[in-house]
Design a protein around this motif. Structure first.
Motif, PDB file in Angstrom:
ATOM      1  N   CYS A  36       0.852  -1.194   0.000  1.00  0.00           N
ATOM      2  CA  CYS A  36       0.000   0.000   0.000  1.00  0.00           C
ATOM      3  C   CYS A  36       0.882   1.237   0.000  1.00  0.00           C
ATOM      4  O   CYS A  36       1.954   1.239   0.595  1.00  0.00           O
ATOM      5  CB  CYS A  36      -0.867   0.055   1.263  1.00  0.00           C
TER       6      CYS A  36
ATOM      7  N   TYR B  13      -0.103   4.043   1.381  1.00  0.00           N
ATOM      8  CA  TYR B  13      -0.341   4.665   2.691  1.00  0.00           C
ATOM      9  C   TYR B  13      -1.109   3.661   3.531  1.00  0.00           C
ATOM     10  O   TYR B  13      -1.696   2.714   3.001  1.00  0.00           O
ATOM     11  CB  TYR B  13      -1.132   5.980   2.554  1.00  0.00           C
TER      12      TYR B  13
ATOM     13  N   TYR C 208      -7.907   2.544   9.982  1.00  0.00           N
ATOM     14  CA  TYR C 208      -8.830   1.478  10.406  1.00  0.00           C
ATOM     15  C   TYR C 208      -8.370   0.105   9.948  1.00  0.00           C
ATOM     16  O   TYR C 208      -8.997  -0.901  10.271  1.00  0.00           O
ATOM     17  CB  TYR C 208     -10.229   1.725   9.803  1.00  0.00           C
ATOM     18  N   CYS C 209      -7.273   0.070   9.191  1.00  0.00           N
ATOM     19  CA  CYS C 209      -6.988  -1.137   8.413  1.00  0.00           C
ATOM     20  C   CYS C 209      -6.444  -2.299   9.241  1.00  0.00           C
ATOM     21  O   CYS C 209      -5.435  -2.169   9.928  1.00  0.00           O
ATOM     22  CB  CYS C 209      -6.000  -0.813   7.303  1.00  0.00           C
TER      23      CYS C 209
ATOM     24  N   PHE D 140      -6.235  -5.292   7.477  1.00  0.00           N
ATOM     25  CA  PHE D 140      -5.853  -6.258   6.437  1.00  0.00           C
ATOM     26  C   PHE D 140      -4.358  -6.541   6.530  1.00  0.00           C
ATOM     27  O   PHE D 140      -3.616  -5.814   7.178  1.00  0.00           O
ATOM     28  CB  PHE D 140      -6.163  -5.709   5.034  1.00  0.00           C
TER      29      PHE D 140
ATOM     30  N   LYS E 121      -1.105  -6.035   5.237  1.00  0.00           N
ATOM     31  CA  LYS E 121      -0.511  -5.054   4.308  1.00  0.00           C
ATOM     32  C   LYS E 121       0.788  -4.497   4.878  1.00  0.00           C
ATOM     33  O   LYS E 121       1.032  -4.544   6.084  1.00  0.00           O
ATOM     34  CB  LYS E 121      -1.499  -3.924   3.994  1.00  0.00           C
TER      35      LYS E 121
ATOM     36  N   GLY F 175      -4.420  -5.114   0.823  1.00  0.00           N
ATOM     37  CA  GLY F 175      -3.410  -4.344   0.152  1.00  0.00           C
ATOM     38  C   GLY F 175      -3.986  -3.445  -0.958  1.00  0.00           C
ATOM     39  O   GLY F 175      -5.173  -3.256  -1.091  1.00  0.00           O
TER      40      GLY F 175
ATOM     41  N   ASN G  87      -6.858   1.618  -5.600  1.00  0.00           N
ATOM     42  CA  ASN G  87      -7.222   2.914  -5.041  1.00  0.00           C
ATOM     43  C   ASN G  87      -7.183   3.929  -6.178  1.00  0.00           C
ATOM     44  O   ASN G  87      -6.276   3.865  -7.020  1.00  0.00           O
ATOM     45  CB  ASN G  87      -6.254   3.325  -3.922  1.00  0.00           C
TER      46      ASN G  87
ATOM     47  N   ARG H  76      -7.306   8.807   5.307  1.00  0.00           N
ATOM     48  CA  ARG H  76      -7.284   8.605   3.853  1.00  0.00           C
ATOM     49  C   ARG H  76      -7.365   9.973   3.192  1.00  0.00           C
ATOM     50  O   ARG H  76      -7.791  10.935   3.822  1.00  0.00           O
ATOM     51  CB  ARG H  76      -8.486   7.762   3.398  1.00  0.00           C
TER      52      ARG H  76
END
Ligand code: SF4
Length: 369
Positions: A15, A17, A21-22, A24, A26, A62, A95, A132
């Motif tokens: 990623c 950035y 909240y992530c 996942f 990554k 990701g 994204n 974000r």
């Protein structure tokens, strides 16, 4: 036992950035790691894929679009080993800020026919909580580029139930998504997971009654705009349901390749390591659960009830050699209009999607064997 697998999930963990909240699997994009990672992915696929005909390939993360053009070319070269059927659905997550027109053209050349975009929210206030920075204009440009290139099967993700979010904020986000004229919208009520920045920052869940109100508002608004509420969190225009995700919800088998990926093959649900360094060293699967018949039935019901199709009773009989009606005495749930039993399918009344866990518990409690 032979497998009936015809779907593949590929995890690309990089990623540009990291969102607050992530949860996942990554890591920050790192050129050196990408190369090593892709080689490890190639090896995992070579060691495990048996040449089955594949009807859906999903490249998730990701942020797969964080890879450079050359890295994406290498990824597609690696994925070229799959025996894809002619009408297969090939999805890539992206994204809007990293999906340039050149990358879109490359996706198209390599057969990608569905793109899932992380939009989440266009409110500055909410984006700053989520950490974000997706600009409205970027989303519009990206979607126009996709459509111009001939990729019309587009999903946009929405996150709602964010602290400080009002119904008006949600209405704005929904109006924006609807104005994009995308055929699929996935919605996520924000969950504040442990080990995320949101948790560390002390961000709280919104009030349960507001969450419910938002869920109902989303469902009504999207249905009023021609979307079908085909899974508890997913909406699609006719014929645009995610074929890949339906395989999960219909409890079908799939390969999962890549760090943090999971798969379901021949009675085994497996999970790969979340450590990218271990993965690069070739240590892939860290957990395997061999399913009993009872486990498989549980998954079948738990997943099938998420969809507006519900459980195909004839298919259930074929798979498990027993009628679902003789395993569960669910008449009361049907009489109370919690479940709908019609035309060979048993499904949850959409009004009860929001309390699906409760419905599932009541259903499993009606077990007669
Ligand atoms: S939400 Fe998506 S873009 Fe943000 S850190 Fe997680 S995987 Fe990356």
């Amino acid at each position: 036992m032979s497998s009936k697998v015809d779907a593949i999930y590929i995890h690309i963990p990089f990623c540009n950035y990291i969102c607050a909240y992530c949860d996942f699997c990554k890591v920050f994009y790192n050129k050196e790691y990408v190369n090593k990672y892709l080689e490890a992915l190639r090896k995992e696929i070579k060691d495990n894929y048996k040449g089955e005909v594949i009807t859906s390939l999903y490249i998730g993360g990701g942020t797969p679009s964080s890879l450079s053009i050359d890295e994406l070319k290498k990824l597609f070269e690696i994925l070229g080993v799959f025996n894809l059927s002619q009408n297969s659905e090939i999805t890539m997550e992206a994204n809007p800020d990293s999906l340039s027109l050149d990358k879109i053209k490359l996706l198209k050349e390599n057969g990608v026919n569905r793109v899932s975009l992380g939009v989440e929210t266009i409110s500055d206030k909410l984006q700053s909580i989520l950490e974000r920075n997706t600009r409205k204009e970027q989303v519009v440009t990206c979607i126009n580029n996709l459509k111009r290139t001939g990729i019309n099967n587009i999903n946009a993700d929405l996150i709602y139930a964010i602290e400080k979010e009002t119904l008006e904020d949600l209405e704005n986000d929904l109006s924006f998504l609807i104005s994009l004229d995308v055929p699929h919208i996935s919605t996520y009520s924000l969950i504040i997971e442990n080990n995320t920045k949101l948790k560390l920052k002390g961000i709280k869940n919104i009030d349960q009654s507001l969450d419910r109100c938002m869920y109902d508002f989303i469902s009504k608004t999207l249905k009023d705009n021609g979307y079908i509420h085909y899974e508890i969190s997913n909406f699609a225009k006719p014929n645009f349901s995610s074929k890949h995700n339906l395989k999960y919800w219909y409890n079908l088998e799939y390969y999962g390749f890549g760090v943090g990926a999971s798969g379901y093959i021949s009675n085994i649900r497996y999970t790969n390591t979340r450590s990218i360094t271990d993965y690069i060293k070739g240590k892939t699967v860290i957990d395997k659960e061999t399913l009993t018949e009872k486990d498989k039935i549980f998954y079948e019901i738990m997943l099938g009830f998420r969809t507006n199709r519900g459980i195909d009773k004839r298919e259930f009989k074929d798979k498990y050699n027993v009628n679902i009606d003789s395993l569960f005495d669910y008449k009361k749930l049907v009489n109370n209009k919690v479940l709908i039993d019609e035309n060979g399918y048993l499904k949850v009344n959409e009004n009860y999607f929001y309390v699906l866990d409760e419905v599932l518990t009541n259903f499993l409690d009606s077990n007669v064997k």
